[in-house]
Design a protein around this motif. Sequence first.
Motif, PDB file in Angstrom:
ATOM      1  N   PHE A 157       0.793  -1.219   0.000  1.00  0.00           N
ATOM      2  CA  PHE A 157       0.000   0.000   0.000  1.00  0.00           C
ATOM      3  C   PHE A 157       0.831   1.277   0.000  1.00  0.00           C
ATOM      4  CE2 PHE A 157      -3.308  -3.022   1.291  1.00  0.00           C
ATOM      5  CZ  PHE A 157      -4.276  -2.665   0.365  1.00  0.00           C
TER       6      PHE A 157
ATOM      7  N   GLY B 143       3.092   2.233  -2.030  1.00  0.00           N
ATOM      8  CA  GLY B 143       3.152   2.781  -3.383  1.00  0.00           C
ATOM      9  C   GLY B 143       1.871   3.523  -3.723  1.00  0.00           C
ATOM     10  N   LEU B 144       0.759   2.934  -3.286  1.00  0.00           N
ATOM     11  CA  LEU B 144      -0.538   3.553  -3.556  1.00  0.00           C
ATOM     12  C   LEU B 144      -0.697   4.849  -2.754  1.00  0.00           C
ATOM     13  CD1 LEU B 144      -2.776   2.753  -5.417  1.00  0.00           C
ATOM     14  CD2 LEU B 144      -3.850   1.483  -3.568  1.00  0.00           C
TER      15      LEU B 144
ATOM     16  N   PHE C 294       1.639   7.009  -2.267  1.00  0.00           N
ATOM     17  CA  PHE C 294       2.303   8.068  -3.032  1.00  0.00           C
ATOM     18  C   PHE C 294       1.633   8.333  -4.379  1.00  0.00           C
ATOM     19  CE2 PHE C 294       5.857   6.661  -0.287  1.00  0.00           C
ATOM     20  CZ  PHE C 294       6.074   7.869   0.344  1.00  0.00           C
ATOM     21  N   PHE C 295       1.182   7.273  -5.040  1.00  0.00           N
ATOM     22  CA  PHE C 295       0.732   7.426  -6.424  1.00  0.00           C
ATOM     23  C   PHE C 295      -0.765   7.264  -6.614  1.00  0.00           C
ATOM     24  CE2 PHE C 295       5.174   6.070  -6.511  1.00  0.00           C
ATOM     25  CZ  PHE C 295       5.712   7.154  -7.170  1.00  0.00           C
ATOM     26  N   GLY C 296      -1.495   7.148  -5.501  1.00  0.00           N
ATOM     27  CA  GLY C 296      -2.927   6.877  -5.653  1.00  0.00           C
ATOM     28  C   GLY C 296      -3.834   8.082  -5.430  1.00  0.00           C
TER      29      GLY C 296
ATOM     30  N   GLU D 196      -4.787  10.567  -7.178  1.00  0.00           N
ATOM     31  CA  GLU D 196      -5.755  10.933  -8.211  1.00  0.00           C
ATOM     32  C   GLU D 196      -6.623   9.755  -8.642  1.00  0.00           C
ATOM     33  OE1 GLU D 196      -3.597  13.615 -10.931  1.00  0.00           O
ATOM     34  OE2 GLU D 196      -3.772  14.669  -8.993  1.00  0.00           O
ATOM     35  N   ARG D 197      -6.247   8.575  -8.216  1.00  0.00           N
ATOM     36  CA  ARG D 197      -6.973   7.397  -8.681  1.00  0.00           C
ATOM     37  C   ARG D 197      -7.951   6.868  -7.646  1.00  0.00           C
ATOM     38  NH1 ARG D 197      -4.060   4.251 -12.858  1.00  0.00           N
ATOM     39  NH2 ARG D 197      -2.432   5.590 -13.681  1.00  0.00           N
ATOM     40  N   LEU D 198      -7.898   7.437  -6.439  1.00  0.00           N
ATOM     41  CA  LEU D 198      -8.745   6.937  -5.361  1.00  0.00           C
ATOM     42  C   LEU D 198      -9.627   8.054  -4.835  1.00  0.00           C
ATOM     43  CD1 LEU D 198      -6.013   5.030  -3.318  1.00  0.00           C
ATOM     44  CD2 LEU D 198      -7.789   3.971  -4.700  1.00  0.00           C
TER      45      LEU D 198
ATOM     46  N   GLN E 162     -11.046   6.306   0.282  1.00  0.00           N
ATOM     47  CA  GLN E 162     -10.201   5.167  -0.113  1.00  0.00           C
ATOM     48  C   GLN E 162      -8.731   5.465   0.168  1.00  0.00           C
ATOM     49  OE1 GLN E 162     -11.315   4.690  -4.246  1.00  0.00           O
ATOM     50  NE2 GLN E 162     -12.259   2.707  -3.830  1.00  0.00           N
TER      51      GLN E 162
ATOM     52  N   VAL F 171      -5.983   3.606   2.609  1.00  0.00           N
ATOM     53  CA  VAL F 171      -4.651   3.134   2.198  1.00  0.00           C
ATOM     54  C   VAL F 171      -3.591   3.602   3.194  1.00  0.00           C
ATOM     55  CG1 VAL F 171      -2.857   3.498   0.460  1.00  0.00           C
ATOM     56  CG2 VAL F 171      -5.168   2.876  -0.252  1.00  0.00           C
TER      57      VAL F 171
ATOM     58  N   GLY G  91       7.550   1.601 -10.425  1.00  0.00           N
ATOM     59  CA  GLY G  91       7.860   2.336  -9.191  1.00  0.00           C
ATOM     60  C   GLY G  91       6.833   2.202  -8.082  1.00  0.00           C
ATOM     61  N   ALA G  92       5.557   2.159  -8.444  1.00  0.00           N
ATOM     62  CA  ALA G  92       4.527   2.167  -7.407  1.00  0.00           C
ATOM     63  C   ALA G  92       4.277   0.784  -6.825  1.00  0.00           C
ATOM     64  CB  ALA G  92       3.232   2.730  -7.969  1.00  0.00           C
ATOM     65  N   THR G  93       4.741  -0.243  -7.504  1.00  0.00           N
ATOM     66  CA  THR G  93       4.368  -1.595  -7.066  1.00  0.00           C
ATOM     67  C   THR G  93       5.544  -2.505  -6.714  1.00  0.00           C
ATOM     68  OG1 THR G  93       4.187  -2.054  -9.417  1.00  0.00           O
ATOM     69  CG2 THR G  93       2.127  -1.775  -8.199  1.00  0.00           C
TER      70      THR G  93
ATOM     71  N   TRP H 151      -5.911  -5.824  -6.263  1.00  0.00           N
ATOM     72  CA  TRP H 151      -6.661  -4.560  -6.230  1.00  0.00           C
ATOM     73  C   TRP H 151      -5.738  -3.374  -6.502  1.00  0.00           C
ATOM     74  CZ3 TRP H 151      -6.796  -0.279  -2.731  1.00  0.00           C
ATOM     75  CH2 TRP H 151      -7.851   0.618  -2.977  1.00  0.00           C
ATOM     76  N   VAL H 152      -4.558  -3.401  -5.866  1.00  0.00           N
ATOM     77  CA  VAL H 152      -3.607  -2.296  -6.058  1.00  0.00           C
ATOM     78  C   VAL H 152      -3.171  -2.221  -7.528  1.00  0.00           C
ATOM     79  CG1 VAL H 152      -1.276  -1.502  -5.509  1.00  0.00           C
ATOM     80  CG2 VAL H 152      -2.807  -2.214  -3.667  1.00  0.00           C
TER      81      VAL H 152
ATOM     82  N   VAL I 118      -5.954  -0.635  -9.544  1.00  0.00           N
ATOM     83  CA  VAL I 118      -6.037   0.816  -9.371  1.00  0.00           C
ATOM     84  C   VAL I 118      -4.943   1.521 -10.181  1.00  0.00           C
ATOM     85  CG1 VAL I 118      -5.767   2.695  -7.707  1.00  0.00           C
ATOM     86  CG2 VAL I 118      -7.113   0.680  -7.093  1.00  0.00           C
ATOM     87  N   LEU I 119      -3.761   0.938 -10.195  1.00  0.00           N
ATOM     88  CA  LEU I 119      -2.617   1.616 -10.816  1.00  0.00           C
ATOM     89  C   LEU I 119      -2.397   1.211 -12.276  1.00  0.00           C
ATOM     90  CD1 LEU I 119      -0.183   1.379  -7.776  1.00  0.00           C
ATOM     91  CD2 LEU I 119      -1.194   3.471  -8.672  1.00  0.00           C
TER      92      LEU I 119
ATOM     93  N   TYR J  89       8.429   9.231  -9.668  1.00  0.00           N
ATOM     94  CA  TYR J  89       9.811   8.859  -9.365  1.00  0.00           C
ATOM     95  C   TYR J  89      10.697   9.346 -10.497  1.00  0.00           C
ATOM     96  CZ  TYR J  89       8.780   5.782  -5.389  1.00  0.00           C
ATOM     97  OH  TYR J  89       8.415   5.283  -4.181  1.00  0.00           O
TER      98      TYR J  89
END
Lengths: 526, 380
Positions: free
Chosen positions: A113, A115-116, A118-120, A122-124, A128, A132, B55-57, B358-359, B362-363, B380
């Motif tokens: 989580f 990563g999400l 930092f990068f989530g 705009e997507r969540l 939500q 995270v 990078g995100a995963t 799920w992650v 989303v990504l 990144y």
Amino acid sequence: MLPDLALVDVSRLQFAVTALYHFLFVPLTLGLSWILVIMESVYVMTGREVYKDMTQFWGKLFGINFAMGVATGITLEFQFGTNWAYYSHYVGDIFGVPLAIEGLMAFFLESTFVGLFFFGWERLSKVQHLAVTLLVALGSSLSALWILIANAWMQHPVGAEFNYETMRMELTSVADLIFNTVAQSKFVHTVAAGYVTASMFVLGISAWYLLKGRDVPFAIRSFAVAAGFGLASACSVIVLGDESGYTVGEVQRVKLAAIEAEWETQKPPAAFTAFGIPNEAGQRTDYAIKIPWLLGLIATRSTDQAVAGIGELKEEAEARIRNGMVAYAALQKLKSGDQSAAAKAAFEHARKDLGYGLLLKKYTPSVVDATPEQIKRAAADTIPRVAPLFWSFRVMVALGFLFLFIFAASFYFLAVRNLAPQRWLLKLAFWSIPLPWVAAELGWLVAEYGRQPWTISGVLPTFLSVSNVPASSVYLSLAAFVAFYTLLLVVEMYLMLKYIRLGPGSLHTGRYDLETGSVAGREVAP
Amino acid sequence: MIFDYETLKVIWWLFIGALLIGFAVTDGFDMGVGALLPFLGRTDEERRVIINSIGATWEGNQVWFITAGGATFAAWPLVYATAFSGFYWALLLVLFALFFRPVGFDYRSKVDDPRWRNAWDWGLFVGGAVPALVFGVAFGNLLLGVPFRFDDTMQVFYAGSFWQLLNPFGLLAGVVSLSMLVMHGAVYLQLRSEDEINARAGTAVMISAIVMMAAFALAGVWLATGIDGYRIVSMPAADTAFTPLAKIVEKAPGAWLANYRSHSWMMAAPALGFLGAAFAIVLSRAGRALSAFFASSLSVTGVILTAGFTLFPFIMPSSSSPASSLTVWDAVSSHHTLQVMFWVVVVFLPIVLAYTSWVYRVLRGKITVETIRKNQHTAY
């Protein structure tokens, strides 16, 4: 064949260096993740952008720190195998369990989580994303839980017994392992110490912005979150301090006696030595200032139970070493093929002291022929050196009270809306930023140096636990760790300072001071 | 479900195998992408596209490795002790290479200086390529047998050196694993990118898959004709607890093929290794990146299963003291621990798989140069 002592010492040093280094990053991760949860919760509830910016800015610093925690954490997992192979064989059946659960239950959660986080954005949805962030914080604290369950088992090994067929300790009760009383007090104490560390970090940096008069609305809100969370955490660290864990188990009792320089058992309730100079040679504390009753009250929560002194504990150890020799002889007999009921019963009877018998291997490889002189030396080995523990503990406790004072004062002046004139407090908060790290590292020293001469209290001596690798290899790997870690620390500090100086302007939202190049208010360097 | 000891010993061989496959299928493509980074990304923005495709995963993926390590500690303590201390320098090499990843991903784009960024790019290359190579070398050496023995207290003594691991067969196995993970990374990159990077990744898929199939075939032939395997001559009952020294083991020509002779269905594993790679090429060229990724995942699974089936029931054969060899029967934890850990895996692994998917959902989507420009300060 026995490992040579130079190898033991350098392996210990490598573990200490890498663990202390890893522990520079862990406390901040533990605490900052919850501070992010608090900030983002306020954002979700109020919808005010400044709280989102706070979450993102402190989140950036969290990320810089988190990367180092991950990089240095793998070292510790590897190192049990690379440098402590006999330990891994001897107790892997038990010790591996919490480590594996940590991976599956906690570290996966935290790392998947993060990563999400930092990068989530705009997507969540807002809720939500908050969930995270919460899962990251939950993952990191759960991770600490399982690691401390593993560590507590080293301090107080419950729920396991020795199996002569496989020549190792084996798990008998997973419930005993998990609900170990030492694990509970350690967990609360350690995570609360992490929360204090992160609170002081946010408080001190926010104080610096306030002193410089920049980004004031952002800084004052960050300061407030840190003061509140820090106050609650500092209370937990002190009130639920893990001294309560020192009354159970032989080695925890030894540690307590050493921390308190309790050379001889006092008539209960024991007095607490607030200050003094421990004198190892004379087995006494010079210039001691004692507070009547206090130690007995803290350690036993009673007025009639004694706190065992070093003299008494040494005598206990000597008796257990003698019984350990019996256990070792009985084990040899079993292994030579005598599987009779009598042989099994003889071993069964003395089994609990086998570890104490193993202490003699340092002086005589065959154990059973130890002289009274060797037994005395092995018994003396069971007492760690008093002065380092005595001092580390006192400095740690004093720092704990300082933190409590800083958070309480910050909270008070915020509540009465009179913070800005208290420049002394803002300066104190800023200069106190490194101190929680000092306290945390000293806490590690008390817990782990105080465990010596054992890796597993009363079960496996440290000198038997090492891998049979050439000492030269370990010297070389230690040098490589020191060099590489120093380089990484320089890089990490450089980035931390860069982003702290940039402040929330680094988010490029157009709402903060340094983006436009102008600093509002007066410049005062703390 | 309460299992008998013998069954649990086999289940735990499957579990550790599953964790290793999970690691190779997930973090494997992160390593492959890392290894390709300096070559497929020509400008700073292109490199950021490549880095941000994983990078995100990647962080969650690496936990497969940590968990495989922890599970080995809990279920096969003797393997953990012997392999990690015996392969001391190989393990430290992997460790130091892995240091570059968490810091590399997070720190690289935080300073706008080409030298800084280029240095971290090579750091990420090392963090991907070195472990991918060393893991293969280690597996190759397991198939050859490694020199270690236990004394009667189960202290382990390893007689080899780091340089001895770098023998021709070990290196060939290293080429198999490196090219396999590069193929896997290239397929993944193709899935997540567009235009030039997508095209370059497609070329990388073809080259690496061909190298992998050739090296895998060569290793197979070598193993069948030139390398003696190990077999258990006698041992105590499999449902009892005993130390490795209680059995008798001998080295024998062709012993590594014994499982395939007695259980011919096991031939499916190497077949999957080849077919998966071949399909990855075909599907990648057809522009069907997601299907190509599944094909590549199957190939990775097939190759790892091939190593496992070949060795079974051995985990770590000893060349200098065959009786000391570690097998699924004698390197394991107690019945109680295996049973407890069985439940831990059965409960938590599905949860991990669920939230990981799920992650990823989303990504999902392509990372492009525009994505990077739009998120200049957060990517990144």
